[in-house]
Motif scaffolding. Sequence first.
Motif, PDB file in Angstrom:
ATOM      1  N   MET A 116       7.475 -26.266  -8.782  1.00  0.00           N
ATOM      2  CA  MET A 116       6.383 -25.799  -7.650  1.00  0.00           C
ATOM      3  C   MET A 116       6.614 -26.089  -6.189  1.00  0.00           C
ATOM      4  O   MET A 116       7.273 -27.746  -6.111  1.00  0.00           O
ATOM      5  CB  MET A 116       5.312 -26.062  -7.799  1.00  0.00           C
ATOM      6  CG  MET A 116       3.871 -25.561  -7.630  1.00  0.00           C
ATOM      7  SD  MET A 116       2.580 -26.399  -8.196  1.00  0.00           S
ATOM      8  CE  MET A 116       2.515 -27.893  -6.889  1.00  0.00           C
ATOM      9  N   LEU A 117       7.014 -25.556  -5.149  1.00  0.00           N
ATOM     10  CA  LEU A 117       6.954 -25.738  -4.177  1.00  0.00           C
ATOM     11  C   LEU A 117       5.863 -24.663  -3.364  1.00  0.00           C
ATOM     12  O   LEU A 117       5.489 -24.262  -3.339  1.00  0.00           O
ATOM     13  CB  LEU A 117       8.617 -24.668  -3.723  1.00  0.00           C
ATOM     14  CG  LEU A 117       9.624 -25.253  -4.236  1.00  0.00           C
ATOM     15  CD1 LEU A 117      10.454 -24.375  -3.860  1.00  0.00           C
ATOM     16  CD2 LEU A 117       9.908 -26.485  -4.220  1.00  0.00           C
ATOM     17  N   LYS A 118       4.940 -26.060  -1.870  1.00  0.00           N
ATOM     18  CA  LYS A 118       4.576 -25.513  -0.918  1.00  0.00           C
ATOM     19  C   LYS A 118       5.800 -25.075  -0.387  1.00  0.00           C
ATOM     20  O   LYS A 118       6.193 -26.348   0.337  1.00  0.00           O
ATOM     21  CB  LYS A 118       3.588 -26.452  -0.776  1.00  0.00           C
ATOM     22  CG  LYS A 118       2.669 -26.305   0.475  1.00  0.00           C
ATOM     23  CD  LYS A 118       1.084 -26.831   0.026  1.00  0.00           C
ATOM     24  CE  LYS A 118       0.867 -26.724   2.139  1.00  0.00           C
ATOM     25  NZ  LYS A 118      -0.133 -28.059   1.817  1.00  0.00           N
ATOM     26  N   VAL A 119       5.466 -24.111   0.581  1.00  0.00           N
ATOM     27  CA  VAL A 119       5.824 -23.336   1.888  1.00  0.00           C
ATOM     28  C   VAL A 119       5.010 -22.838   2.807  1.00  0.00           C
ATOM     29  O   VAL A 119       4.452 -21.950   2.631  1.00  0.00           O
ATOM     30  CB  VAL A 119       7.276 -21.973   1.378  1.00  0.00           C
ATOM     31  CG1 VAL A 119       8.240 -21.716   2.282  1.00  0.00           C
ATOM     32  CG2 VAL A 119       8.127 -23.053   0.258  1.00  0.00           C
ATOM     33  N   VAL A 120       6.023 -23.431   3.754  1.00  0.00           N
ATOM     34  CA  VAL A 120       4.858 -23.003   4.990  1.00  0.00           C
ATOM     35  C   VAL A 120       5.896 -21.678   6.159  1.00  0.00           C
ATOM     36  O   VAL A 120       7.043 -22.603   6.389  1.00  0.00           O
ATOM     37  CB  VAL A 120       4.896 -24.057   5.735  1.00  0.00           C
ATOM     38  CG1 VAL A 120       3.750 -23.747   7.229  1.00  0.00           C
ATOM     39  CG2 VAL A 120       3.371 -24.866   4.787  1.00  0.00           C
ATOM     40  N   VAL A 121       5.823 -20.760   6.485  1.00  0.00           N
ATOM     41  CA  VAL A 121       6.174 -19.780   6.751  1.00  0.00           C
ATOM     42  C   VAL A 121       5.333 -18.780   8.328  1.00  0.00           C
ATOM     43  O   VAL A 121       4.625 -19.059   8.135  1.00  0.00           O
ATOM     44  CB  VAL A 121       7.056 -19.451   6.561  1.00  0.00           C
ATOM     45  CG1 VAL A 121       8.335 -20.088   5.731  1.00  0.00           C
ATOM     46  CG2 VAL A 121       6.185 -18.332   5.548  1.00  0.00           C
ATOM     47  N   PRO A 122       5.649 -18.656   9.005  1.00  0.00           N
ATOM     48  CA  PRO A 122       5.741 -18.420  10.514  1.00  0.00           C
ATOM     49  C   PRO A 122       4.659 -16.728  10.015  1.00  0.00           C
ATOM     50  O   PRO A 122       3.320 -16.333   9.586  1.00  0.00           O
ATOM     51  CB  PRO A 122       6.731 -17.758  11.334  1.00  0.00           C
ATOM     52  CG  PRO A 122       7.631 -18.382  11.393  1.00  0.00           C
ATOM     53  CD  PRO A 122       7.284 -18.945   9.838  1.00  0.00           C
ATOM     54  N   ASP A 123       5.252 -15.501   8.902  1.00  0.00           N
ATOM     55  CA  ASP A 123       4.812 -14.812   8.365  1.00  0.00           C
ATOM     56  C   ASP A 123       5.615 -14.099   6.679  1.00  0.00           C
ATOM     57  O   ASP A 123       6.881 -14.750   6.229  1.00  0.00           O
ATOM     58  CB  ASP A 123       4.554 -13.417   9.235  1.00  0.00           C
ATOM     59  CG  ASP A 123       5.910 -13.877  10.031  1.00  0.00           C
ATOM     60  OD1 ASP A 123       7.256 -13.240   9.509  1.00  0.00           O
ATOM     61  OD2 ASP A 123       5.748 -12.799  11.181  1.00  0.00           O
ATOM     62  N   MET A 124       5.326 -12.671   6.562  1.00  0.00           N
ATOM     63  CA  MET A 124       5.708 -12.559   5.729  1.00  0.00           C
ATOM     64  C   MET A 124       7.397 -11.823   5.565  1.00  0.00           C
ATOM     65  O   MET A 124       7.971 -12.347   4.520  1.00  0.00           O
ATOM     66  CB  MET A 124       5.197 -11.457   4.799  1.00  0.00           C
ATOM     67  CG  MET A 124       5.832 -10.296   3.271  1.00  0.00           C
ATOM     68  SD  MET A 124       5.513 -12.209   2.536  1.00  0.00           S
ATOM     69  CE  MET A 124       3.249 -11.382   1.843  1.00  0.00           C
ATOM     70  N   ASP A 125       7.561 -12.112   7.107  1.00  0.00           N
ATOM     71  CA  ASP A 125       9.238 -11.366   7.400  1.00  0.00           C
ATOM     72  C   ASP A 125       9.999 -12.135   6.753  1.00  0.00           C
ATOM     73  O   ASP A 125      11.207 -11.966   6.269  1.00  0.00           O
ATOM     74  CB  ASP A 125       9.668 -10.598   8.813  1.00  0.00           C
ATOM     75  CG  ASP A 125       9.172  -9.544   8.742  1.00  0.00           C
ATOM     76  OD1 ASP A 125       9.109  -8.508   7.766  1.00  0.00           O
ATOM     77  OD2 ASP A 125       8.551  -8.942   9.644  1.00  0.00           O
ATOM     78  N   HIS A 126       9.308 -13.102   7.176  1.00  0.00           N
ATOM     79  CA  HIS A 126      10.482 -14.572   7.030  1.00  0.00           C
ATOM     80  C   HIS A 126      10.345 -15.339   5.926  1.00  0.00           C
ATOM     81  O   HIS A 126      11.272 -15.515   5.489  1.00  0.00           O
ATOM     82  CB  HIS A 126       9.805 -16.083   8.610  1.00  0.00           C
ATOM     83  CG  HIS A 126      10.126 -16.401   9.349  1.00  0.00           C
ATOM     84  ND1 HIS A 126       9.459 -15.069  10.678  1.00  0.00           N
ATOM     85  CD2 HIS A 126      10.663 -16.648  11.009  1.00  0.00           C
ATOM     86  CE1 HIS A 126       9.331 -14.978  11.835  1.00  0.00           C
ATOM     87  NE2 HIS A 126      10.923 -16.230  11.686  1.00  0.00           N
TER      88      HIS A 126
END
Length: 165
Positions: A116-126
């Motif tokens: 299980m990963l928790k991932v943080v990105v700017p938006d859905m495209d990223h």
Amino acid sequence: MPSKPKNLVRIDKTDRRILEQLQQNGSLTNQELADKVGLSPSPCLRRVRALEDSGVIVRRVTILDHKKLGLALTAIILIGMDRHTPERFSVFEEKVAEFPEVQECYVITGQDADYMLKVVVPDMDHYHDFLLNHITRIQGVSGVHSSFVLRRVIDSTALPLGYLS
């Protein structure tokens, strides 16, 4: 009552108060911390150093507001592996450790997934780019299930110290 592991560090009430204060604000000066826990500065500093030396205090960090930095999308990714071998898991873990988007990575049970990963990105495209060009290209990844955080209800880094004797 469950037995305690042998490698536990003994924590008294004063140490617990120190840890509770530092979990809330790791930038307290020694004088501020001493005042809050009812110690003079020298014994307070000795206790903090002992907690650091014993490995109870691992490190101190600054927590940033992800949204104010344009990192608006948090995803929870469940990942299945094609084979359960130490080599497969090692390769996966080494690769995900290279990605700054990954905040947390756990080996899990009880799901149709191995990680299980928790991932943080700017938006859905990223996120789409990250998933297709990084995660799914790791050797052994056989399945991916993504969920997206709508709202953080509890977002804490503090450990529950009430269990300590």
